[in-house]
Design a protein around this motif. Structure first.
Motif, PDB file in Angstrom:
ATOM      1  N   VAL A  77     -11.298  -2.416   3.307  1.00 41.36           N
ATOM      2  CA  VAL A  77     -10.176  -1.466   3.269  1.00 41.36           C
ATOM      3  C   VAL A  77     -10.476  -0.408   2.217  1.00 41.36           C
ATOM      4  CG1 VAL A  77      -8.413  -3.074   4.113  1.00 41.36           C
ATOM      5  CG2 VAL A  77      -8.871  -2.923   1.673  1.00 41.36           C
ATOM      6  N   ALA A  78      -9.752   0.679   2.285  1.00 43.53           N
ATOM      7  CA  ALA A  78      -9.942   1.771   1.325  1.00 43.53           C
ATOM      8  C   ALA A  78      -9.764   1.258  -0.103  1.00 43.53           C
ATOM      9  CB  ALA A  78      -8.957   2.898   1.616  1.00 43.53           C
ATOM     10  N   ALA A  79     -10.499   1.835  -1.023  1.00 41.39           N
ATOM     11  CA  ALA A  79     -10.515   1.379  -2.420  1.00 41.39           C
ATOM     12  C   ALA A  79      -9.141   1.388  -3.072  1.00 41.39           C
ATOM     13  CB  ALA A  79     -11.487   2.236  -3.226  1.00 41.39           C
ATOM     14  N   ASP A  80      -8.266   2.287  -2.674  1.00 42.58           N
ATOM     15  CA  ASP A  80      -6.943   2.375  -3.290  1.00 42.58           C
ATOM     16  C   ASP A  80      -5.902   1.485  -2.608  1.00 42.58           C
ATOM     17  OD1 ASP A  80      -6.897   3.864  -0.956  1.00 42.58           O
ATOM     18  OD2 ASP A  80      -5.602   5.428  -1.782  1.00 42.58           O
ATOM     19  N   SER A  81      -6.341   0.632  -1.673  1.00 44.33           N
ATOM     20  CA  SER A  81      -5.422  -0.248  -0.931  1.00 44.33           C
ATOM     21  C   SER A  81      -5.137  -1.523  -1.706  1.00 44.33           C
ATOM     22  CB  SER A  81      -6.023  -0.620   0.421  1.00 44.33           C
ATOM     23  OG  SER A  81      -6.200   0.516   1.217  1.00 44.33           O
ATOM     24  N   ASP A  82      -3.977  -2.099  -1.456  1.00 43.51           N
ATOM     25  CA  ASP A  82      -3.599  -3.384  -2.043  1.00 43.51           C
ATOM     26  C   ASP A  82      -4.192  -4.485  -1.159  1.00 43.51           C
ATOM     27  OD1 ASP A  82      -2.378  -5.712  -2.951  1.00 43.51           O
ATOM     28  OD2 ASP A  82      -0.418  -4.764  -3.213  1.00 43.51           O
ATOM     29  N   ILE A  83      -5.326  -5.001  -1.576  1.00 43.74           N
ATOM     30  CA  ILE A  83      -6.081  -5.950  -0.754  1.00 43.74           C
ATOM     31  C   ILE A  83      -5.317  -7.254  -0.557  1.00 43.74           C
ATOM     32  CG2 ILE A  83      -8.180  -7.361  -0.692  1.00 43.74           C
ATOM     33  CD1 ILE A  83      -9.628  -4.952  -1.955  1.00 43.74           C
ATOM     34  N   LEU A  84      -4.666  -7.757  -1.596  1.00 38.08           N
ATOM     35  CA  LEU A  84      -3.920  -9.012  -1.471  1.00 38.08           C
ATOM     36  C   LEU A  84      -2.761  -8.851  -0.478  1.00 38.08           C
ATOM     37  CD1 LEU A  84      -3.575 -11.932  -2.359  1.00 38.08           C
ATOM     38  CD2 LEU A  84      -2.164 -11.111  -4.252  1.00 38.08           C
ATOM     39  N   TYR A  85      -2.062  -7.751  -0.577  1.00 40.48           N
ATOM     40  CA  TYR A  85      -0.977  -7.461   0.367  1.00 40.48           C
ATOM     41  C   TYR A  85      -1.517  -7.391   1.791  1.00 40.48           C
ATOM     42  CZ  TYR A  85       2.312  -4.462   2.907  1.00 40.48           C
ATOM     43  OH  TYR A  85       3.146  -3.929   3.852  1.00 40.48           O
ATOM     44  N   PHE A  86      -2.619  -6.683   1.969  1.00 37.29           N
ATOM     45  CA  PHE A  86      -3.240  -6.547   3.284  1.00 37.29           C
ATOM     46  C   PHE A  86      -3.622  -7.922   3.845  1.00 37.29           C
ATOM     47  CE2 PHE A  86      -7.177  -5.599   5.833  1.00 37.29           C
ATOM     48  CZ  PHE A  86      -6.541  -4.950   6.880  1.00 37.29           C
ATOM     49  N   ALA A  87      -4.172  -8.787   2.991  1.00 39.94           N
ATOM     50  CA  ALA A  87      -4.548 -10.142   3.429  1.00 39.94           C
ATOM     51  C   ALA A  87      -3.306 -10.939   3.842  1.00 39.94           C
ATOM     52  CB  ALA A  87      -5.308 -10.867   2.320  1.00 39.94           C
ATOM     53  N   PHE A  88      -2.236 -10.857   3.059  1.00 39.09           N
ATOM     54  CA  PHE A  88      -1.002 -11.576   3.399  1.00 39.09           C
ATOM     55  C   PHE A  88      -0.410 -11.081   4.719  1.00 39.09           C
ATOM     56  CE2 PHE A  88      -0.158 -13.633  -0.761  1.00 39.09           C
ATOM     57  CZ  PHE A  88       0.417 -14.809  -0.303  1.00 39.09           C
ATOM     58  N   VAL A  89      -0.374  -9.771   4.891  1.00 44.02           N
ATOM     59  CA  VAL A  89       0.202  -9.194   6.112  1.00 44.02           C
ATOM     60  C   VAL A  89      -0.586  -9.650   7.342  1.00 44.02           C
ATOM     61  CG1 VAL A  89       0.546  -7.021   7.352  1.00 44.02           C
ATOM     62  CG2 VAL A  89       1.310  -7.240   4.994  1.00 44.02           C
ATOM     63  N   ASN A  90      -1.901  -9.698   7.220  1.00 47.25           N
ATOM     64  CA  ASN A  90      -2.717 -10.147   8.346  1.00 47.25           C
ATOM     65  C   ASN A  90      -2.607 -11.650   8.574  1.00 47.25           C
ATOM     66  OD1 ASN A  90      -3.991  -7.778   9.418  1.00 47.25           O
ATOM     67  ND2 ASN A  90      -5.124  -7.658   7.510  1.00 47.25           N
ATOM     68  N   TYR A  91      -2.728 -12.434   7.511  1.00 43.36           N
ATOM     69  CA  TYR A  91      -2.716 -13.896   7.615  1.00 43.36           C
ATOM     70  C   TYR A  91      -1.405 -14.408   8.214  1.00 43.36           C
ATOM     71  CZ  TYR A  91      -3.358 -18.763   6.062  1.00 43.36           C
ATOM     72  OH  TYR A  91      -3.487 -20.138   6.003  1.00 43.36           O
ATOM     73  N   THR A  92      -0.318 -13.771   7.850  1.00 46.87           N
ATOM     74  CA  THR A  92       0.994 -14.203   8.356  1.00 46.87           C
ATOM     75  C   THR A  92       1.337 -13.562   9.694  1.00 46.87           C
ATOM     76  OG1 THR A  92       2.135 -12.438   7.166  1.00 46.87           O
ATOM     77  CG2 THR A  92       1.908 -14.570   6.027  1.00 46.87           C
TER      78      THR A  92
END
Length: 151
Positions: A77-92
């Motif tokens: 993901v883009a460097a300025d993205s919240d990676i943990l949030y992105f992982a949670f949104v996808n995982y759930t």
């Protein structure tokens, strides 16, 4: 595309192994706690179920962290993205879509979601089995009007 599938499969297998380990621990702890004598079986049952659910939720949080670490390492993901949030949104499988992967890693989100769905289903099965075994041990045949078929 093949690299995306291989990486997604590898991260999924790591999480499946982690979930298997937690399953063994959660079932052992629930079995030990469930077999303790008690004068308040319904309260005891609630405690066993809450403890089991919390352990499983912690496991899912660690599994999301594994995906986030993979995203970070892959620069998915883009460097300025919240990676943990992105992982949670996808995982759930929430899928807000406000953060998207870079084009060369666009399959990583669906792979994460597939892994999350599988592991959430697995957790539901664990909770049901812990409930069933604890009810059986405590001799509770009726809970809130539901009477078990064995009664």
């Amino acid at each position: 595309m093949l690299l995306q599938l291989l990486v997604g499969t590898l991260v999924s297998v790591i999480n499946i192994g982690l979930h298997a380990l937690v399953t063994v621990l959660a079932v052992a702890i629930a079995r030990r706690a469930g077999l303790q004598p008690t004068r308040r079986p319904r309260l005891h049952l609630m405690g066993v179920m809450i403890a089991t659910a919390v352990v499983l939720m912690i496991s899912h949080a660690f599994e999301v962290l594994v995906w986030a670490a993979a995203y970070l390492g892959l620069r998915a993901v883009a460097a300025d993205s919240d990676i943990l949030y992105f992982a949670f949104v996808n995982y759930t499988t929430l899928g807000y879509g406000d953060i998207t992967p870079v084009p060369e890693w666009r399959l990583i989100g669906p792979m994460t979601a597939m892994n999350g769905v599988l592991l959430f289903g697995w957790s539901a099965a664990i909770l049901f089995e812990v409930l069933r075994k604890t009810l059986e041990h405590l001799g509770i045949t009726e809970v809130h009007g539901y009477r078990s078929p064995e009664a």
